[in-house]
Design an enzyme around this catalytic site. Sequence first.
Site, PDB file in Angstrom:
ATOM      1  N   SER A 231       0.828  -1.004   0.176  1.00 28.54           N
ATOM      2  CA  SER A 231      -0.231   0.256  -0.038  1.00 28.54           C
ATOM      3  C   SER A 231       0.858   1.326   0.476  1.00 28.54           C
ATOM      4  CB  SER A 231      -1.329  -0.078   1.344  1.00 28.54           C
ATOM      5  OG  SER A 231      -1.479   0.492   1.129  1.00 28.54           O
ATOM      6  N   GLU A 354      -8.437  -5.875  -4.770  1.00 28.10           N
ATOM      7  CA  GLU A 354      -8.137  -4.671  -4.191  1.00 28.10           C
ATOM      8  C   GLU A 354      -9.497  -3.478  -3.415  1.00 28.10           C
ATOM      9  OE1 GLU A 354      -5.288  -4.070  -3.266  1.00 28.10           O
ATOM     10  OE2 GLU A 354      -4.013  -5.207  -4.666  1.00 28.10           O
ATOM     11  N   HIS A 458      -7.525  -6.131   0.126  1.00 29.84           N
ATOM     12  CA  HIS A 458      -6.326  -4.935  -0.025  1.00 29.84           C
ATOM     13  C   HIS A 458      -5.821  -5.619   1.122  1.00 29.84           C
ATOM     14  CE1 HIS A 458      -3.615  -1.585  -0.846  1.00 29.84           C
ATOM     15  NE2 HIS A 458      -4.532  -0.988   0.582  1.00 29.84           N
TER      16      HIS A 458
END
Length: 547
Positions: A231, A354, A458
């Site tokens: 991330s 995601e 995610h």
Amino acid sequence: MFPLRRKLSIFCVAGFSLVLAGCLSPGKATHITQAADAQAVRVSTEQGEVVGRRSAQGRVFLNIPYAAPPVGKLRFMAPQPPAPWAAPRDAHVAGATCMQNLDMRVFNGKPRRMFITGDEDCLNLNIYAPADMVSGEKLPVMVWLHGGGWVVGSNVMYDLSVMAQRQRLVMVAPNYRLGALGFLTLPALRDENGGHASPGLLDQQAALRWVQANIGAFGGDARNVTLFGESAGSWSVCQQLTSPAAQGLFHRAIIQSGTCSLPASSPPLAQADAGGERYASELGCPAGKQQTACLRQLSARSLLAQPAQTAGVMGAHSWNPAWGDATLPMHPKEAIAAGRFHRVPIMEGYTSDEGALFAFMLRTSGEVRTLASYRKALQIQYGAGAEQVLAAYPPEKYADAASAYGEALSDSVFVCPSQQFERLAARHTPVYAYRFDDPQPARRASRTFFKDLQGAFHASELVYIMHTPWVLAKPEHFTDEQLQLAHRMQAAWAHFARHGAPGVATWQAVNPAAPTAYVLRPGAAADRIAHPEDDARCAFWNSLPTP
């Protein structure tokens, strides 16, 4: 391709995650530091001796300063070397996290100070190594950059000890400054910093320099350092690839769910300066000779409570590394395209769903449930292109409106920038692409609560790589097939750190003319696949002008 816009945050989950993180700090590695067989282990660094702990499960050294406390006159400044110490320094208790505002309403433009935590004196790192180190041994080093949108997160949220022990690696996890303290951009501050903006990125480089100088004493090979992150940590790795000041500080890179092909990951300097001036003025520190002194006189809580005024990955009120300064002279996407980056081997990929995590949070909060709220969210995110996105991602095609939004977010923010990065970077250096594709990944919390969270969301791959608990998942919840996948993934990450390739015969480097990715899923052996469906979707996103 669109940057992220206005007040709808794609990282609304960060607040939920950090609420849990307040109680979960697996990086403290108490299974080692408090083990019945734990013993003190001493290592000499350039600054002085540190005393960590060793048990049969590994070695751990916590809270080692890699820079001086960035307080007082050093607030907003590039990190300075840490002061030496004479007496042995205890290194078995975790240090402070960097200051951060856990109230997500601040990213909607509302000043909030109730849930600010951490300390300005936070530039410390943790080291994890195998228990049975051999004298003179030089193991591959992996340096982990945590995620959190450059506004939240810390090194103790992740336990790298199991990976270090099983794969015989030396693992390093630094903190870096967040929010305004790490990413406030102003001409006056840049003048004081030799033309550099983004002290948070400079912190990461300072940690890497400390590794170069000291990691040999912990059994690591300073000539074989892999920088990896997820991330915002992933975007940071990508940005460090293009920073001239990071030359020679790492030798391989792993980019997990976030490439610098996304325009919003790095706003232009003029935009960041304008936002910085608005932010400073709202705090009573307008442009002028006293501006930086004024900002240093304010409490850190006052700085963190005030919303940012620059658009980026958190919406209109984001803190991001800017480009156009001495740290990032070009937008990283343009630097990658031009081949002006550190041409080290790269592993890069994303999860197949995601956006599912963000869709779950928007659905749970009630922000996106109806067609009207979906349309509003798209207008906030994509501006004048909202109706085109609505036509391409109609809610009736998905389980609900939030799922449609999550799919659009996946493609526009993660999948398409990822594939664009693969094509650009693979022209200059080996790139090994992957897609994590467990349809029901392991989780920490109740499956009843998470019943609407479907797919490889995610950050769902992290527990497979580290084999240790973190905010959203525990390895104890692996099925047998998931455990086998986790072993394969951790081995591939470690092989890449050793040799610059994943070590899987069918996982080959990307051909930029016909890119493929290696699919990581439980059960049947994974293989490479092409992306014809993704290519079609990405063609749609690339056809939309940036507002």
